[in-house]
Design an enzyme around this catalytic site. Sequence first.
Site, PDB file in Angstrom:
ATOM      1  CD  GLN A   1      38.569  30.166  42.877  1.00  0.00           C
ATOM      2  OE1 GLN A   1      39.349  30.778  42.155  1.00  0.00           O
ATOM      3  NE2 GLN A   1      37.375  30.632  43.171  1.00  0.00           N
TER       4      GLN A   1
ATOM      5  CB  SER B   1      43.719  47.666  52.229  1.00  0.00           C
ATOM      6  OG  SER B   1      42.769  47.105  51.340  1.00  0.00           O
TER       7      SER B   1
ATOM      8  N   GLY C   1      44.354  38.196  39.665  1.00  0.00           N
ATOM      9  CA  GLY C   1      44.447  36.861  40.238  1.00  0.00           C
ATOM     10  C   GLY C   1      44.245  35.865  39.117  1.00  0.00           C
TER      11      GLY C   1
ATOM     12  CG  ASP D   1      48.433  42.516  47.603  1.00  0.00           C
ATOM     13  OD1 ASP D   1      48.923  43.385  48.351  1.00  0.00           O
ATOM     14  OD2 ASP D   1      47.277  42.061  47.749  1.00  0.00           O
TER      15      ASP D   1
ATOM     16  CG  LEU E   1      39.590  41.505  35.542  1.00  0.00           C
ATOM     17  CD1 LEU E   1      39.998  40.074  35.227  1.00  0.00           C
ATOM     18  CD2 LEU E   1      39.582  42.343  34.280  1.00  0.00           C
TER      19      LEU E   1
ATOM     20  CE1 TYR F   1      43.144  38.751  51.322  1.00  0.00           C
ATOM     21  CE2 TYR F   1      45.045  38.554  49.891  1.00  0.00           C
ATOM     22  CZ  TYR F   1      43.997  39.297  50.391  1.00  0.00           C
ATOM     23  OH  TYR F   1      43.810  40.589  49.960  1.00  0.00           O
TER      24      TYR F   1
ATOM     25  CB  SER G   1      37.944  43.581  42.409  1.00  0.00           C
ATOM     26  OG  SER G   1      36.863  42.911  41.789  1.00  0.00           O
TER      27      SER G   1
END
Length: 327
Positions: free
Chosen positions: A27, A151, A283, A49, A207, A54, A205
Amino acid sequence: MEYRRLGRSGLTISEIAYGNWLTHGGQVEEDAAQACVHAALDAGITTFDTADVYAGTRAESVLGRALAGRRREGLEIFTKVYWPTGPGPNDRGLGRKHVTESCEASLRRLQTDHIDLYQAHRYDTTVPLEETMTAFADLVRAGKVLYVGVSEWRAEEIAAGAALARDLGIQLISNQPQYSMLWRVIEDEVVPTSQREGVSQIVWSPLAQGVLTGKYQPGEQPPAGSRATDPEAGRFIQRFMTDDVLTRVQDLRPVADDLGLSMAQLAIAWVLRNENVAAAIIGATRPEQVHDNVKAAGVRLEDDVLARIDEVLGDVVERDPAKTARG
């Protein structure tokens, strides 16, 4: 920054960790990624992390370059294994071959001789758990991995993995689930089991994919360049992009204002109030986001604030344990 112990181990981590799931190698450009990592370091974040999958393995390489030259003893570097990293039938899953070879590849990309926490990115129903945990134990004994985590494992999977780890003389110390004010599926089963087994949560996450920052308005198109408009990231956020959810999130703004917090800080402080949570992963695409988010460290939310949040969000909160992610 404040710091917490991970599980029943001797490993101390920053209660806000920096993660590069949707940013590094994809991104944002590398200069921006490095600026965000350096902002995290300057803010006292020591825990980073990532995962082999990814950005098609590029995220690990970017993080490795961003951390190069830093004092290794002052960092906790976490990565994961499970998802496909190549075209072959053994380029995925939690079989011994993929676990071992992926660890070696991650070490090279991260430019380090050991991984502080190596995590099974999902539960692999196609491989005996004994094989997976034995492969992890061998990596620990070889000094390539210090601790083992998972996870998005369910409660019964965490219990079985922790028991096998003990039998093998190693520690399973963490689970990395999605967790936020809006997504509380771990609370009824995963958290109580983890507490019994000496496992902490490192949550991703917090958020809710950015929804809890308040930047998405009900009845309006998402801002240009936001996560909701990204073809890859956007598929994860859609469950929260309803007018009902977005309206209730806007109603949290007075709660944050009364506390002198940003919406993001309120959301991160909310997950950190759970005593089984060792860290919240943030992030960033800009250093300013790091600077804002880290101010949630050490914030304590009183019971009346928590009750007010629950009242505002009402029935849009997801609590069903069955919605724990599966591979």
